[in-house]
Scaffold this active site. Structure first.
Site, PDB file in Angstrom:
ATOM      1  N   HIS A  66      -9.568  -6.705  -1.640  1.00 25.20           N
ATOM      2  CA  HIS A  66      -8.752  -5.796  -2.456  1.00 25.20           C
ATOM      3  C   HIS A  66      -8.811  -6.263  -3.901  1.00 25.20           C
ATOM      4  CE1 HIS A  66      -5.321  -3.813  -4.345  1.00 25.20           C
ATOM      5  NE2 HIS A  66      -4.974  -5.006  -4.795  1.00 25.20           N
ATOM      6  N   TYR A  87       0.827  -1.211   0.000  1.00 27.97           N
ATOM      7  CA  TYR A  87       0.000   0.000   0.000  1.00 27.97           C
ATOM      8  C   TYR A  87       0.865   1.266   0.000  1.00 27.97           C
ATOM      9  CZ  TYR A  87      -4.586  -2.265   0.528  1.00 27.97           C
ATOM     10  OH  TYR A  87      -5.750  -2.971   0.317  1.00 27.97           O
TER      11      TYR A  87
HETATM   12  P1  ATP Z   1      -7.996  -1.644  -2.440  1.00 31.60           P
HETATM   13  O1  ATP Z   1      -6.736  -0.961  -2.965  1.00 31.60           O
HETATM   14  O2  ATP Z   1      -7.814  -2.281  -1.089  1.00 31.60           O
HETATM   15  O3  ATP Z   1      -8.607  -2.574  -3.455  1.00 31.60           O
HETATM   16  P2  ATP Z   1      -9.577   0.641  -3.202  1.00 31.60           P
HETATM   17  O4  ATP Z   1      -8.748   0.632  -4.437  1.00 31.60           O
HETATM   18  O5  ATP Z   1     -11.052   0.547  -3.333  1.00 31.60           O
HETATM   19  O6  ATP Z   1      -9.123  -0.518  -2.216  1.00 31.60           O
HETATM   20  P3  ATP Z   1      -7.855   2.689  -2.130  1.00 31.60           P
HETATM   21  O7  ATP Z   1      -8.129   4.144  -2.260  1.00 31.60           O
HETATM   22  O8  ATP Z   1      -6.769   2.077  -2.946  1.00 31.60           O
HETATM   23  O9  ATP Z   1      -9.252   1.933  -2.343  1.00 31.60           O
HETATM   24  O10 ATP Z   1      -7.568   2.431  -0.586  1.00 31.60           O
HETATM   25  C1  ATP Z   1      -6.871   1.257  -0.167  1.00 31.60           C
HETATM   26  C2  ATP Z   1      -7.491   0.757   1.120  1.00 31.60           C
HETATM   27  O11 ATP Z   1      -7.211   1.708   2.150  1.00 31.60           O
HETATM   28  C3  ATP Z   1      -9.010   0.651   1.119  1.00 31.60           C
HETATM   29  O12 ATP Z   1      -9.493  -0.529   0.537  1.00 31.60           O
HETATM   30  C4  ATP Z   1      -9.299   0.694   2.586  1.00 31.60           C
HETATM   31  O13 ATP Z   1      -9.008  -0.558   3.229  1.00 31.60           O
HETATM   32  C5  ATP Z   1      -8.304   1.741   3.057  1.00 31.60           C
HETATM   33  N1  ATP Z   1      -8.870   3.098   3.034  1.00 31.60           N
HETATM   34  C6  ATP Z   1      -9.122   3.867   1.940  1.00 31.60           C
HETATM   35  N2  ATP Z   1      -9.636   5.060   2.267  1.00 31.60           N
HETATM   36  C7  ATP Z   1      -9.690   5.060   3.624  1.00 31.60           C
HETATM   37  C8  ATP Z   1     -10.140   6.009   4.606  1.00 31.60           C
HETATM   38  N3  ATP Z   1     -10.605   7.207   4.261  1.00 31.60           N
HETATM   39  N4  ATP Z   1     -10.052   5.641   5.914  1.00 31.60           N
HETATM   40  C9  ATP Z   1      -9.560   4.436   6.281  1.00 31.60           C
HETATM   41  N5  ATP Z   1      -9.125   3.504   5.413  1.00 31.60           N
HETATM   42  C10 ATP Z   1      -9.201   3.796   4.112  1.00 31.60           C
HETATM   43 MG    MG Z   2      -6.613   0.552  -4.364  1.00 26.76          MG
END
Ligand code: ATP
Ligand code: MG
Length: 140
Positions: A117, A51
């Site tokens: 994810h 991440y």
């Molecule tokens: P992923 O990458 O896990 O598939 P996503 O692409 O839908 O999810 P991202 O923006 O990449 O979303 O965020 C990665 C992960 O970080 C999210 O799936 C969630 O677990 C966490 N996350 C994202 N936004 C927030 C937030 N505002 N507060 C807490 N955790 C968050």
């Molecule tokens: Mg993502």
């Protein structure tokens, strides 16, 4: 339409509630094939690297703690337009915004503990698959 591979994780909130099978069934019913799969305990270093794109975000520390709080199931999914299809089956990041019938609407506990994810691009899918799987671990 193109046959693609994408990277998927069943997150710790879902493995803790014994939802691995239910989530994989939704992926399979949605037309995706699991061509590689293993259950692992992610290390802090792995979660931070995975991440890394979010490292400046305020939730980064909590996200790394969450992703290492229990086992995860990492997997490679294959199918027509697998990258977009997987994200469609998962639903929006925040379960409050996710469509009915999606994994996150059905199972997510919160915007952080959102059960699954999925890679967001072909480039990231290739990077993420190579980070967790050797080529010889991926079959048809
Ligand atoms: P992923 O990458 O896990 O598939 P996503 O692409 O839908 O999810 P991202 O923006 O990449 O979303 O965020 C990665 C992960 O970080 C999210 O799936 C969630 O677990 C966490 N996350 C994202 N936004 C927030 C937030 N505002 N507060 C807490 N955790 C968050
Ligand atoms: Mg993502």
């Amino acid at each position: 339409m193109a046959l693609e591979r994408t990277f998927s994780i069943v997150k710790p909130d879902a493995t803790r509630r014994n939802l691995t099978g239910a989530i994989c069934k939704m992926l399979e019913d949605g037309g995706l094939r699991i061509v590689a799969q293993k259950r692992i305990q992610m290390t802090q270093a792995q979660a931070e690297t995975f991440y890394g794109v979010h490292k400046e975000r305020p939730f980064f520390g909590d996200l790394v703690s969450f992703m290492t709080s229990g086992p995860v199931v990492v997997q490679v999914l294959e199918g027509e337009d697998a990258i977009a299809r997987n994200r469609e089956i998962m639903g929006a990041t925040n379960p409050a915004d996710a469509a009915e019938g999606t994994i996150r609407k059905t199972f997510a506990e919160s915007i952080e503990a959102n059960s699954a994810h999925g890679s967001d691009s072909a480039e990231n899918a290739a990077i993420e698959i190579a980070y967790f799987f050797a080529g010889c671990e991926i079959t048809g």
